[in-house]
Write an enzyme that holds these catalytic residues in place. Structure first.
Site, PDB file in Angstrom:
ATOM      1  N   ARG A 106       2.802  -1.448  10.733  1.00  0.00           N
ATOM      2  CA  ARG A 106       3.867  -1.494  11.740  1.00  0.00           C
ATOM      3  C   ARG A 106       4.234  -2.882  12.253  1.00  0.00           C
ATOM      4  NH1 ARG A 106       1.128   3.632  14.593  1.00  0.00           N
ATOM      5  NH2 ARG A 106      -0.627   2.657  13.488  1.00  0.00           N
ATOM      6  N   LYS A 140       0.849  -1.189   0.000  1.00  0.00           N
ATOM      7  CA  LYS A 140       0.000   0.000   0.000  1.00  0.00           C
ATOM      8  C   LYS A 140       0.886   1.242   0.000  1.00  0.00           C
ATOM      9  CE  LYS A 140      -2.325   1.471   3.751  1.00  0.00           C
ATOM     10  NZ  LYS A 140      -2.148   2.924   3.908  1.00  0.00           N
ATOM     11  N   LYS A 157      -7.591   8.045  -0.025  1.00  0.00           N
ATOM     12  CA  LYS A 157      -8.863   8.342   0.677  1.00  0.00           C
ATOM     13  C   LYS A 157      -9.506   9.639   0.215  1.00  0.00           C
ATOM     14  CE  LYS A 157      -7.565   6.053   5.023  1.00  0.00           C
ATOM     15  NZ  LYS A 157      -6.130   5.801   4.855  1.00  0.00           N
ATOM     16  N   ASP A 161      -3.608   4.379  -1.537  1.00  0.00           N
ATOM     17  CA  ASP A 161      -4.534   4.770  -0.466  1.00  0.00           C
ATOM     18  C   ASP A 161      -4.480   6.282  -0.239  1.00  0.00           C
ATOM     19  OD1 ASP A 161      -5.870   5.071   2.019  1.00  0.00           O
ATOM     20  OD2 ASP A 161      -4.094   4.408   3.135  1.00  0.00           O
ATOM     21  N   THR A 206     -10.305   2.602  11.327  1.00  0.00           N
ATOM     22  CA  THR A 206     -10.066   1.619  12.404  1.00  0.00           C
ATOM     23  C   THR A 206      -9.504   2.278  13.673  1.00  0.00           C
ATOM     24  OG1 THR A 206      -7.952   1.119  11.356  1.00  0.00           O
ATOM     25  CG2 THR A 206      -9.775  -0.381  10.893  1.00  0.00           C
ATOM     26  N   ASP A 245     -14.417  14.620  -1.242  1.00  0.00           N
ATOM     27  CA  ASP A 245     -14.642  16.005  -1.679  1.00  0.00           C
ATOM     28  C   ASP A 245     -15.976  16.034  -2.422  1.00  0.00           C
ATOM     29  OD1 ASP A 245     -14.219  18.708  -2.540  1.00  0.00           O
ATOM     30  OD2 ASP A 245     -12.056  18.374  -2.488  1.00  0.00           O
TER      31      ASP A 245
END
Ligand code: OMP
Length: 235
Positions: A213, A32, A61, A59, A121, A64
């Protein structure tokens, strides 16, 4: 069905992202590229990673007015990503416009998959109710947003693993659930709220696990990736 792992390349530079990928030698990955890497490097980083044979979820997102999202998606279609996303909070009209833009921009080629973020999340029940002022149960909101995304013609949603099953039941088995907030047992949650292990996410029916991570900050990222793979390959 076995989910696929998408490694979140949350790095500040292309150089760091590419040297991370070098550790995996000839392994073909799904990765990603998020805001940090894309804003720093631009479309060339997606082309470089694709050129190495990896798949890319871009990604960004988008959120608008419909016209702006449509135009932006038309441009993003030429970047060469396999998957892109928007915020479902932009509404059905905006999501439909996103699909239209993507289709226009991919004319003659393959349209990337497009998914919508339901509730991040990092958001928990209390934050959603008290701060974002969205009433009711978080799971119900996530499912309602997923249905909106389906009605708009999207391929799936970003949600937490805990919502995958309900989304598949409430939309269709083919509607994709892409789930971040994945942690290996013992790893810190950090800023995430709705987390699950790779094994648990698989049990709950996630199609893609987005893992940052737990892999990128591990002492041995290749080993951490293999541990995640083992968890989802165990029947
Ligand atoms: O759209 C996303 O990928 C996303 C949506 C969401 O609700 N939560 C979420 O964590 N993400 C992304 O997934 C990745 C998770 O990273 P880690 O928490 O480090 O595993 C980050 O790159 C986030 O930007």
């Amino acid at each position: 069905m076995k989910p696929e792992i998408i490694i979140a390349l949350d790095f500040p530079s292309g150089e760091k992202a590419l040297s991370f990928l070098d550790k995996f030698e000839n392994e073909k990955l799904y990765v990603k590229v998020g805001m940090e890497l894309f804003y720093g490097e631009g479309p060339s980083i997606v082309k470089e990673i694709k050129g190495r044979g990896h798949k890319v979820f871009l990604d960004l997102k988008l959120h608008d007015i419909p016209n702006t999202v449509k135009s932006a998606m038309k441009v993003l279609a030429s970047v060469g990503a396999d998957m892109v996303n928007v915020h479902a909070a932009g509404g059905i009209k905006m999501m439909k416009a996103a699909v239209e833009g993507l289709e226009e921009g991919s004319a003659g080629g393959i349209r990337p998959e497009i998914i919508a973020v339901t509730q991040l999340t990092s958001t928990d029940q209390e934050t959603m109710n008290r701060e974002l002022r969205i009433e009711g149960d978080l799971k119900d909101t996530v499912l309602a947003y997923a249905r909106n995304a389906q009605a708009a013609g999207l391929d799936g949603v970003v949600c937490s693993a805990w919502e995958s099953e309900e989304i598949h039941d409430g939309t269709s088995k083919e509607f994709l659930t892409v789930t971040p907030g994945i942690r290996l047992l013992g790893d810190a949650k950090g800023d995430q709220s709705r987390v699950a292990t790779p094994g648990r996410a698989k049990e709950m029916g996630s199609n893609y696990l987005v893992i940052g991570r737990s892999i990128t900050k591990a002492d041995d990222p290749v080993k951490a990736y293999k541990t995640c793979m083992e968890e989802i390959n165990n029947d």
